[in-house]
Enzyme design. Structure first.
Site, PDB file in Angstrom:
ATOM      1  N   TYR A 173       0.851  -1.182   0.000  1.00  0.00           N
ATOM      2  CA  TYR A 173       0.000   0.000   0.000  1.00  0.00           C
ATOM      3  C   TYR A 173       0.893   1.240   0.000  1.00  0.00           C
ATOM      4  O   TYR A 173       1.854   1.323   0.767  1.00  0.00           O
ATOM      5  CB  TYR A 173      -0.911   0.025   1.243  1.00  0.00           C
ATOM      6  CG  TYR A 173      -1.699   1.323   1.335  1.00  0.00           C
ATOM      7  CD1 TYR A 173      -2.989   1.389   0.819  1.00  0.00           C
ATOM      8  CD2 TYR A 173      -1.141   2.478   1.884  1.00  0.00           C
ATOM      9  CE1 TYR A 173      -3.699   2.581   0.854  1.00  0.00           C
ATOM     10  CE2 TYR A 173      -1.844   3.672   1.909  1.00  0.00           C
ATOM     11  CZ  TYR A 173      -3.127   3.718   1.397  1.00  0.00           C
ATOM     12  OH  TYR A 173      -3.816   4.901   1.409  1.00  0.00           O
ATOM     13  N   GLU A 181      -3.587   7.534  -4.076  1.00  0.00           N
ATOM     14  CA  GLU A 181      -3.369   6.238  -3.439  1.00  0.00           C
ATOM     15  C   GLU A 181      -3.097   5.147  -4.479  1.00  0.00           C
ATOM     16  O   GLU A 181      -3.777   5.081  -5.498  1.00  0.00           O
ATOM     17  CB  GLU A 181      -4.640   5.900  -2.657  1.00  0.00           C
ATOM     18  CG  GLU A 181      -4.592   4.642  -1.843  1.00  0.00           C
ATOM     19  CD  GLU A 181      -5.943   4.372  -1.181  1.00  0.00           C
ATOM     20  OE1 GLU A 181      -6.077   4.673   0.010  1.00  0.00           O
ATOM     21  OE2 GLU A 181      -6.853   3.867  -1.854  1.00  0.00           O
TER      22      GLU A 181
END
Ligand code: GDP
Ligand code: MN
Length: 386
Positions: free
Chosen positions: A101, A189
């Site tokens: 992530y 993101e």
């Protein structure tokens, strides 16, 4: 404003972040053609502005173009968390050895952008944070000095990224920060950023949220706005210059001024929360709103079938009480009210406004002197509604 995955990844690519070379398809035939051109296994990915598409069946692997067509056929038109899928992204499939992530957003408490990275990518960051908060490494980016190279190194070492990937990871971090800043983003993101089996890094998923207030100076991003993603009510509101956010409650709020609108919502919750009653929406008709805007606002509020009562809280400053009153009457002529309406009018021309409403002699419309009284009446009416 949310960008679609394919838009976010195209933006990332402009900054040098490695992404799969995919294409968007709007029909299953398109999907077939794109998959055939790709000449390899592909993933068919629903393009909707909500997360968790994988779990909802909106992401499927296809080894052959025929399979891509079948998957696209099923995914197009599907609803994911209420959003209809209108297009799919066909990406060459990647073989994944690890999912990471990487994201950047603004930390309000620190008043700085914060980079977050985790070796446990693939799942949503909120989920990682809930289950294993220690698995997230954070680095704040100084808004003046910018990102330092050592910060990317700290992220990489903090999440035990194998050393051979540090250089490539550092480049991606720097690119993401630049992309975030230059796009006036609230969020950028990559989840997952993957290490592929041939040991390269690739951004498989992308998500960007752009600050709406920055859209006038971001014409390239503003042009990406997908109006089909707005509900009819939100579209109407935007056209009329009304700020409208739909919520879950029963009390439709029509207020002028954002602060007063929030106070009104708080007041309905203060008296209603214990019995499960609250605001159905945030709505700010803006300063100086005229009769037609008021009518549009009322129409928007009533388009929500959860609304059991309308609470109209107007403080006349620039907005005059008589104008608002006329707007309410106009709206009541056009739209069948169907639910009770509580009106609290104060400030400029409040008496004239009240007189206009009273003279019209409409049933189901009640005047309240104070906001406390108005909120109590609205909660009461919502509680009694069938
Ligand atoms: P999200 O569920 O909406 O976040 O969609 P993602 O694009 O993040 O995809 C969800 C998951 O599908 C990823 O975490 C991967 O595990 C898997 N996935 C996505 N693309 C590929 C791919 O090209 N190859 C493989 N093997 N898996 C993929
Ligand atoms: Mn994802």
């Amino acid at each position: 404003m949310n960008l679609h995955e394919y838009q976010s990844k195209a933006r990332f690519a402009e900054y040098g972040i490695p992404v799969p070379m995919g294409k968007v398809a709007h029909t299953s035939e398109d999907a077939y053609c794109v998959a055939q051109q790709a000449g390899c296994a592909v993933v068919v990915k629903a393009q909707v502005l909500v997360g968790g598409r994988g779990k909802a069946g909106g992401i499927r692997l296809a080894n052959l173009p025929e399979e891509a067509r079948e998957h696209a056929c099923e995914i197009l038109g599907m609803r994911i968390k209420g959003d209809r899928v209108r297009s799919v992204l066909i990406d060459p499939a990647a073989s994944i050895s690890q999912e990471i992530y990487l994201g950047i957003t603004n930390d309000r408490a620190e008043a700085k952008p914060v980079l977050m990275a985790s070796a446990e990518g693939g799942v949503e960051i909120e989920e990682i944070n809930r289950l294993r908060p220690d698995a997230i490494v954070r680095e704040y980016v100084d808004p003046v000095a910018g990102l330092f190279d050592f910060q990317a190194v700290k992220l990489a070492s903090g999440m035990d990224l194998p050393r051979k990937h540090w250089r490539a990871f550092g480049k991606i971090v720097a690119a993401l920060v630049r992309c975030f800043e230059e796009s006036d983003a609230e969020l950028a993101e990559i989840n997952p950023l993957v290490i592929t089996e041939d040991e390269s890094l690739l951004a498989l998923d992308g998500k960007m949220v752009i600050d709406d207030n920055a859209l006038p100076r971001q014409p390239q991003l503003a042009a990406l706005h997908d109006s089909s993603e707005l509900s009819e009510a939100e579209g109407l509101a935007r056209e009329a210059g009304i700020s409208y956010v739909r919520l879950e409650g029963q009390i439709g709020c029509m207020v002028n001024g954002a602060g007063l609108a929030m106070t009104t919502m708080d007041m309905t919750l203060l008296y209603g929360k214990s019995s499960g009653i609250g605001p159905a929406n945030f709505l700010d008709i803006g300063g100086g709103a005229r009769a037609d805007t008021v009518a549009t606002a009322l129409r928007i509020i009533l388009s929500d079938e959860n609304v059991k009562v309308v609470l109209c809280n107007i403080f006349g400053g620039i907005t005059r009480g008589d104008e608002v009153a006329r707007g309410i009457l106009t709206a009541c002529e056009e739209v069948k009210l169907g639910v009770p309406m509580i009106i609290r009018l104060q400030g400029t021309n409040a008496e004239e406004g009240s007189a206009i409403i009273n003279d019209a002699g409409l049933s189901g419309i009640y005047a309240a002197g104070t906001l406390t009284e108005a909120a109590r009446m609205a909660v009461d009416a919502a509680g009694k509604a069938p």
